[in-house]
Motif scaffolding. Structure first.
Motif, PDB file in Angstrom:
ATOM      1  N   TYR A   3       0.826  -1.215   0.000  1.00  0.00           N
ATOM      2  CA  TYR A   3       0.000   0.000   0.000  1.00  0.00           C
ATOM      3  C   TYR A   3       0.850   1.251   0.000  1.00  0.00           C
ATOM      4  O   TYR A   3       0.491   2.243  -0.603  1.00  0.00           O
ATOM      5  CB  TYR A   3      -0.941   0.002   1.209  1.00  0.00           C
ATOM      6  CG  TYR A   3      -1.991  -1.085   1.146  1.00  0.00           C
ATOM      7  CD1 TYR A   3      -3.123  -0.916   0.345  1.00  0.00           C
ATOM      8  CD2 TYR A   3      -1.858  -2.258   1.887  1.00  0.00           C
ATOM      9  CE1 TYR A   3      -4.082  -1.917   0.284  1.00  0.00           C
ATOM     10  CE2 TYR A   3      -2.819  -3.246   1.834  1.00  0.00           C
ATOM     11  CZ  TYR A   3      -3.955  -3.071   1.025  1.00  0.00           C
ATOM     12  OH  TYR A   3      -4.909  -4.042   0.961  1.00  0.00           O
ATOM     13  N   VAL A   4       1.945   1.205   0.670  1.00  0.00           N
ATOM     14  CA  VAL A   4       2.837   2.375   0.725  1.00  0.00           C
ATOM     15  C   VAL A   4       3.393   2.673  -0.655  1.00  0.00           C
ATOM     16  O   VAL A   4       3.475   3.807  -1.113  1.00  0.00           O
ATOM     17  CB  VAL A   4       3.950   2.145   1.759  1.00  0.00           C
ATOM     18  CG1 VAL A   4       4.964   3.283   1.687  1.00  0.00           C
ATOM     19  CG2 VAL A   4       3.368   2.002   3.136  1.00  0.00           C
ATOM     20  N   ARG A   9       3.574   6.658  -5.700  1.00  0.00           N
ATOM     21  CA  ARG A   9       3.634   7.090  -7.109  1.00  0.00           C
ATOM     22  C   ARG A   9       2.753   8.317  -7.375  1.00  0.00           C
ATOM     23  O   ARG A   9       3.244   9.297  -7.933  1.00  0.00           O
ATOM     24  CB  ARG A   9       3.222   5.922  -7.997  1.00  0.00           C
ATOM     25  CG  ARG A   9       4.251   4.799  -7.985  1.00  0.00           C
ATOM     26  CD  ARG A   9       3.776   3.661  -8.878  1.00  0.00           C
ATOM     27  NE  ARG A   9       4.748   2.572  -8.867  1.00  0.00           N
ATOM     28  CZ  ARG A   9       4.585   1.439  -9.528  1.00  0.00           C
ATOM     29  NH1 ARG A   9       3.482   1.249 -10.257  1.00  0.00           N
ATOM     30  NH2 ARG A   9       5.503   0.487  -9.462  1.00  0.00           N
ATOM     31  N   PRO A  10       1.476   8.371  -7.063  1.00  0.00           N
ATOM     32  CA  PRO A  10       0.720   9.611  -7.333  1.00  0.00           C
ATOM     33  C   PRO A  10       1.199  10.790  -6.502  1.00  0.00           C
ATOM     34  O   PRO A  10       1.140  11.929  -6.940  1.00  0.00           O
ATOM     35  CB  PRO A  10      -0.718   9.221  -6.999  1.00  0.00           C
ATOM     36  CG  PRO A  10      -0.602   8.037  -6.132  1.00  0.00           C
ATOM     37  CD  PRO A  10       0.616   7.301  -6.519  1.00  0.00           C
ATOM     38  N   PHE A  11       1.717  10.530  -5.315  1.00  0.00           N
ATOM     39  CA  PHE A  11       2.244  11.639  -4.510  1.00  0.00           C
ATOM     40  C   PHE A  11       3.442  12.263  -5.188  1.00  0.00           C
ATOM     41  O   PHE A  11       3.612  13.488  -5.187  1.00  0.00           O
ATOM     42  CB  PHE A  11       2.575  11.106  -3.097  1.00  0.00           C
ATOM     43  CG  PHE A  11       3.150  12.162  -2.214  1.00  0.00           C
ATOM     44  CD1 PHE A  11       2.303  13.121  -1.615  1.00  0.00           C
ATOM     45  CD2 PHE A  11       4.520  12.213  -1.943  1.00  0.00           C
ATOM     46  CE1 PHE A  11       2.845  14.111  -0.801  1.00  0.00           C
ATOM     47  CE2 PHE A  11       5.032  13.208  -1.127  1.00  0.00           C
ATOM     48  CZ  PHE A  11       4.211  14.154  -0.551  1.00  0.00           C
ATOM     49  N   LEU A  15       3.749  16.198  -6.559  1.00  0.00           N
ATOM     50  CA  LEU A  15       4.827  17.080  -6.092  1.00  0.00           C
ATOM     51  C   LEU A  15       5.560  17.717  -7.245  1.00  0.00           C
ATOM     52  O   LEU A  15       5.892  18.914  -7.245  1.00  0.00           O
ATOM     53  CB  LEU A  15       5.785  16.269  -5.196  1.00  0.00           C
ATOM     54  CG  LEU A  15       6.955  17.040  -4.579  1.00  0.00           C
ATOM     55  CD1 LEU A  15       6.412  18.147  -3.653  1.00  0.00           C
ATOM     56  CD2 LEU A  15       7.854  16.101  -3.762  1.00  0.00           C
ATOM     57  N   LEU A  16       5.819  16.958  -8.298  1.00  0.00           N
ATOM     58  CA  LEU A  16       6.502  17.523  -9.482  1.00  0.00           C
ATOM     59  C   LEU A  16       5.635  18.555 -10.187  1.00  0.00           C
ATOM     60  O   LEU A  16       6.134  19.589 -10.650  1.00  0.00           O
ATOM     61  CB  LEU A  16       6.866  16.386 -10.461  1.00  0.00           C
ATOM     62  CG  LEU A  16       7.945  15.419  -9.990  1.00  0.00           C
ATOM     63  CD1 LEU A  16       8.102  14.288 -10.995  1.00  0.00           C
ATOM     64  CD2 LEU A  16       9.268  16.139  -9.794  1.00  0.00           C
TER      65      LEU A  16
END
Length: 409
Positions: A3-4, A9-11, A15-16
């Motif tokens: 889950y982590v 990946r979407p986080f 951020l970018l």
């Protein structure tokens, strides 16, 4: 742990995206809010950039300007407007500088490159023709004003002025007027002035014409002057001892006639031709040769007597062959044939040209010799036995055939 990693990946992508938006929004921002009533015309940078001139100056530094003292030490004139400033082009110091450097003015006649290079000047074709026209030395007329209302000649001898109708008193394009009569009735003659014109040279034009082909069936052109062939034929008749006389031309249409006829009345050896016949000269000469070299010797051989008289049945006659309608024209229509019906010997013997009986040996021999020997001199020989039209006479002619065939029957 799974889950982590799925949340990581979407986080990272979020951020970018936030970092990119933060970098661009501080440089470019619209002058007004997009969702307000004002219209957005362009996007300009919100941060004030440095002065472009300052950037150009920094990028391309100007050359160092000499100071007043340095220019004075170098001998250059210095504009007192400012220390180290160069003089203006139109100023007096600039003129002084130009004069000291040397003359820079262009002569009024222009720069002569030929003289500077030390070669002879080259005269162009247009300049040469222009000089000839100006001096009236051109050989061909030069016309000016083409396309306008006044067309004139440039150069060349001037054309003499055309005489006016009022000066001449008459129209030069009309014939001279008739002499006028005065009120008293006398004729007043008026001398019409003569137009003075220079000599006009008319060149003859030679035109080649193809000769027109003459119809071979048409009669030859008659000029009235006897050709050389006819003169030679008459000289031959005299050598053969022929008695004849020339006749005027016989012309009975396009198919009948003799241009230069003769009338035969006697042959060599005192042989009479009765009645006289009209023939052309060629068939007359052939007939005279046959009588002299064939008929007379044959009669002397068989009858111990010469020929005294020949009785012809026809010479010139404008008719068809065998006098039948629809047949071609006979050789008699051109005087090119003669018919003989009887021979009279000097001992009084008369020989008719007819088919003889079984016991007429000498007559049959003579007639057989006549038919055989005459084919040497004539192109056509017909007699008794040929057809019913020649049962009582011999027919001699000089008909010309393309194949050269001689018909002796």
């Amino acid at each position: 742990m799974a889950y982590v990693s799925l949340l990581h990946r979407p986080f990272t992508a979020l951020l970018l995206s936030a970092s990119l938006v933060a970098c661009t929004t501080d440089i470019l921002s619209p002058p007004a809010r997009i969702d307000s009533d004002s219209r957005v015309g362009a996007i300009r940078p919100s941060r004030v950039l440095p002065n472009p001139e300052q950037e150009l100056t920094a990028a391309y530094p100007a050359a160092p300007v000499p100071s007043f003292s340095e220019a004075s030490d170098a001998g250059l004139p210095v504009d007192p407007a400012g220390p180290g400033a160069l003089p203006m082009i139109d100023s007096e110091p600039a003129a002084t500088m130009t004069a000291s450097a040397g003359p820079m003015s262009i002569p009024p006649e222009g720069v002569n490159m030929d003289a500077m290079l030390g070669v002879e000047p080259v005269v162009g074709l247009a300049e040469e023709q222009s000089d000839q026209i100006a001096e009236a030395a051109t050989a061909q007329p030069v016309v000016g004003g083409i396309g306008g209302d006044t067309v004139r000649q440039l150069g060349g001898p001037a054309a003499p002025p055309a005489p006016q109708q009022a000066d001449l008193g008459y129209d030069p394009d009309l014939p001279p007027l008739a002499p006028a009569r005065s009120s008293t009735g006398s004729v007043e003659t008026t001398r019409s002035p003569v137009k003075q014109r220079g000599p006009r040279r008319i060149e003859e034009q030679q035109v080649a014409f193809l000769p027109r082909a003459r119809n071979p069936l048409a009669a030859p052109d008659y000029t009235g002057r006897m050709p050389a062939s006819e003169i030679a034929c008459r000289q031959q008749l005299k050598k053969l001892g022929v008695v004849y006389r020339d006749l005027p031309r016989i012309h009975d249409g396009p198919s009948c006639g003799i241009d230069y006829p003769v009338e035969l009345s006697g042959l060599s050896g005192n042989i009479d031709v009765k009645p006289a016949v009209k023939l052309n000269c060629q068939v007359t000469a052939a007939f005279a040769k046959w009588v002299k070299y064939e008929l007379a010797p044959s009669s002397r051989y068989r009858y111990w007597s010469g020929v005294k008289t020949i009785r012809p049945l026809g010479g010139y006659s404008c008719r068809t062959m065998n006098s039948r309608r629809g047949n071609p024209m006979s050789e008699h229509a051109r005087g090119n044939a003669i018919d003989v019906g009887k021979f009279v010997l000097k001992n009084g013997k008369k020989i008719d040209v007819r088919k003889k009986g079984l016991f007429a040996f000498r007559e049959r021999g003579l007639l057989k010799a006549v038919r055989a020997d005459s084919c040497k001199y004539f192109n056509t020989v017909l007699g008794p036995g040929s057809d019913r039209h020649h049962k009582d006479h011999f027919h001699f002619d000089l008909r010309t055939r393309k194949s050269g065939y001689r018909h002796c029957d």
